[in-house]
Write an enzyme that holds these catalytic residues in place. Structure first.
Site, PDB file in Angstrom:
ATOM      1  N   ILE A 187      -0.503   7.844   1.159  1.00 50.53           N
ATOM      2  CA  ILE A 187       0.137   7.927   2.473  1.00 50.53           C
ATOM      3  C   ILE A 187      -0.477   9.058   3.271  1.00 50.53           C
ATOM      4  O   ILE A 187      -0.805   8.899   4.445  1.00 50.53           O
ATOM      5  CB  ILE A 187       1.660   8.113   2.325  1.00 50.53           C
ATOM      6  CG1 ILE A 187       2.290   6.825   1.759  1.00 50.53           C
ATOM      7  CG2 ILE A 187       2.303   8.471   3.669  1.00 50.53           C
ATOM      8  CD1 ILE A 187       3.761   6.949   1.429  1.00 50.53           C
ATOM      9  N   GLY A 218      -3.435  -3.900  -2.770  1.00 51.46           N
ATOM     10  CA  GLY A 218      -3.499  -3.841  -1.312  1.00 51.46           C
ATOM     11  C   GLY A 218      -4.814  -4.301  -0.758  1.00 51.46           C
ATOM     12  O   GLY A 218      -5.764  -4.600  -1.493  1.00 51.46           O
ATOM     13  N   ASN A 219      -4.869  -4.351   0.561  1.00 55.51           N
ATOM     14  CA  ASN A 219      -6.055  -4.882   1.232  1.00 55.51           C
ATOM     15  C   ASN A 219      -7.271  -3.974   1.083  1.00 55.51           C
ATOM     16  O   ASN A 219      -8.397  -4.462   0.959  1.00 55.51           O
ATOM     17  CB  ASN A 219      -5.738  -5.115   2.714  1.00 55.51           C
ATOM     18  CG  ASN A 219      -4.711  -6.209   2.907  1.00 55.51           C
ATOM     19  OD1 ASN A 219      -4.746  -7.221   2.220  1.00 55.51           O
ATOM     20  ND2 ASN A 219      -3.784  -6.009   3.836  1.00 55.51           N
ATOM     21  N   GLU A 230      -3.488  -2.247 -14.090  1.00 53.57           N
ATOM     22  CA  GLU A 230      -2.119  -2.766 -14.135  1.00 53.57           C
ATOM     23  C   GLU A 230      -2.053  -4.223 -13.690  1.00 53.57           C
ATOM     24  O   GLU A 230      -1.332  -5.025 -14.272  1.00 53.57           O
ATOM     25  CB  GLU A 230      -1.217  -1.965 -13.192  1.00 53.57           C
ATOM     26  CG  GLU A 230      -1.167  -0.495 -13.443  1.00 53.57           C
ATOM     27  CD  GLU A 230      -0.522   0.208 -12.280  1.00 53.57           C
ATOM     28  OE1 GLU A 230       0.556   0.773 -12.490  1.00 53.57           O
ATOM     29  OE2 GLU A 230      -1.081   0.179 -11.176  1.00 53.57           O
TER      30      GLU A 230
END
Length: 507
Positions: free
Chosen positions: A365, A272-273, A295
């Protein structure tokens, strides 16, 4: 080089066919193990042909769905295409496709969210059922029938070993300069006959360069020439840069305290960013001779390698922006000096992660004031993507860092809450929480001490007073004072909960 020149084994060359012919070999109800890990190395042609076949069967009123097993997320040509025609009955172990996600959350598709290091073992023991067909992308077929892997390994070795039938996609877009980048370990044993995985450094090679395959199980070979389709990384925003700054400052502090070496410990980073912003920040940081045991090789790690900051990176796949993927492919022979790709049961192996002392950095999240983390569910009931490998690393890392902006939906939702609505990583596996507001080092703190640090350092100013107020009242009224909670309002930061409370009050 043409595909024909890449299929050197006569037996497999005789099995070249169209994608439609190969898809016709996959029966309704089959469990299909597909290659692919975070948008890399997935089959490009057969899933689309299978989706067309399923759509035609449904038009005739015939039931036709399959189970889809992969390494991790794939691409619209696989997950999206099959979900669009309602062709996937069961999906595992991870996904990120919006159509797939919608069907899972509507109850139309079953989904098993699994720690990525567990999948191969689940398959070996039959916990997932029978694997009928494997559809695996490779870069070439050698004369003796061994297979040159492509841009991801994932669970491919297991699928090739376990499946009754195998369909190969030979992708001539992949530069054969990566031949030798892979390390396929065939030494894994089932309990109770386990043996140590002999990796003591990220660059240790312990396996073979190629997949071994039973040629009698190969029923079709398809020729393709297509790049992986990955979403471009957007430039880091202000919050991402602030999060990266807090982490880099913290790591420097740990080095000064003598708790980390100057060259750091091997890095793991989620996709992700925000993760890329942290990795990019390391380019201008004081750290040299970095390594990674992770990964996925992302743009940020590729930049570190090119800048001479990262000596070696071990992963199971490359997940790059289109521009970086093109550069990696064109210079594969050079990058393989610094990159190794392994099966995900090894890249995510808890034993190896613990031995190497990984610094794990993953997204979330929501996190609660006591340090529990939800990385998979919205409002506790709807899956977003899945746990992926974050649990493999968080539970076993020397240093487990979770990061997120402090709010979501343009400030409408706080990502720091009294109690998470779903727990993926307990407070015991979360060492550090970081938002753009600051960093909370939770190591060695009691629950009440953690709550104060998380609220003060990580919560957004708009939500900080309410969190302080909740914690203060919980200290006074909670039946237990070790982890104080007001259970009747622990989820009060959820917009749905607030709306229902207001509705009840109005009635």
């Amino acid at each position: 080089m043409s595909n024909a020149a890449r299929i050197l084994n006569p037996t497999l060359r005789s099995k070249i066919m169209s994608a439609a012919e190969a898809a016709a070999l996959i029966p309704p109800g089959a469990n299909v193990g597909m290659s692919g890990f975070t948008g890399a190395g997935y089959p490009k042609a057969v899933p689309l042909a299978l989706a067309q076949r399923i759509e035609a069967a449904h038009a005739r009123g015939e039931p036709f769905r399959v189970g889809v097993w992969t390494g991790a997320s794939t691409a619209p040509e696989l997950d999206g295409a099959l979900a669009k025609v309602n062709g996937c009955a069961m999906r595992l172990p991870y996904q990120s496709d919006p159509i797939c996600r919608k069907q899972i959350n509507s109850g139309e598709m079953e989904y098993t969210d699994i720690h990525l290091s567990h999948v191969a073992q689940y398959a070996w023991f039959g916990f997932l059922g029978k694997l009928d067909v494997a559809v695996v992308e490779v870069a070439a077929v050698l004369e003796d029938g061994r297979l040159v892997p492509a841009n991801s390994i994932g669970n491919n070795k297991t699928w090739l070993d376990q499946a009754d039938k195998i369909i190969l996609e030979v992708n001539s877009w992949v530069n054969l300069g990566l031949d030798g980048m892979h390390d396929i370990y065939y030494g894994t044993r089932r309990p109770p006959d386990r043996r140590p995985v002999p990796i003591n450094n990220p660059g240790d090679r312990i396996g073979d360069r190629y997949y071994n395959v039973d040629l009698s199980k190969v029923v079709g070979v398809i020729e393709t020439n297509s790049a992986d389709r990955n979403t471009p990384f957007t430039p880091a925003d202000v919050n991402s840069k602030r999060i990266a700054g807090h982490i880099l400052e913290f790591l420097e502090h740990e080095v000064k305290r003598g708790r980390l070496p100057r060259g750091m410990l091997p890095l793991q980073s989620g996709v992700g960013n925000v993760a890329n912003a942290v990795l990019s920040g390391l380019i201008d940081g004081p750290f040299e001779d970095l390594t990674s045991y992770t990964e996925v090789l992302q743009d940020g790690m590729l930049d570190l390698i090119k800048a001479g900051k990262m000596r070696f990176a071990s992963a199971t796949a490359v997940s790059l922006s289109p521009e970086a993927a093109l550069e990696f492919n064109q210079n594969a022979a050079e990058f393989k000096k610094s990159v190794i790709l392994r099966p995900q049961e090894i890249s995510n192996h808890p034993e190896v992660i613990r031995r190497l002392g990984i610094i794990a950095m993953n997204g979330l999240i929501e996190a609660d004031i006591y340090g529990n983390v939800n990385s998979t569910h919205i409002a506790g009931t709807s899956i977003m993507n899945g746990i992926g490998g974050s649990g493999d690393f968080a539970r076993n890392a020397f240093l487990s860092i979770f990061m997120t902006p402090s709010t979501a939906k343009n400030g409408a939702i706080s990502c720091i809450v009294p109690m998470v609505t779903h727990v993926d990583h307990t407070e015991h596996d979360v060492h550090v929480i970081v938002t753009e507001q600051g960093l909370a080092d939770l190591r060695g703190l009691s629950p009440k001490q953690r709550a104060k640090v998380v609220i003060e350092n990580c919560a957004h100013p708009d939500y900080k007073p309410a969190l302080h107020e909740y914690f203060s009242r919980a200290l006074e009224s909670s039946p237990g004072r070790h982890t104080p909670h007001l259970l009747n309002e622990a989820f009060s930061f959820l917009p749905e909960w607030r709306a229902n409370q207001m509705k009840s009050a109005a009635e």
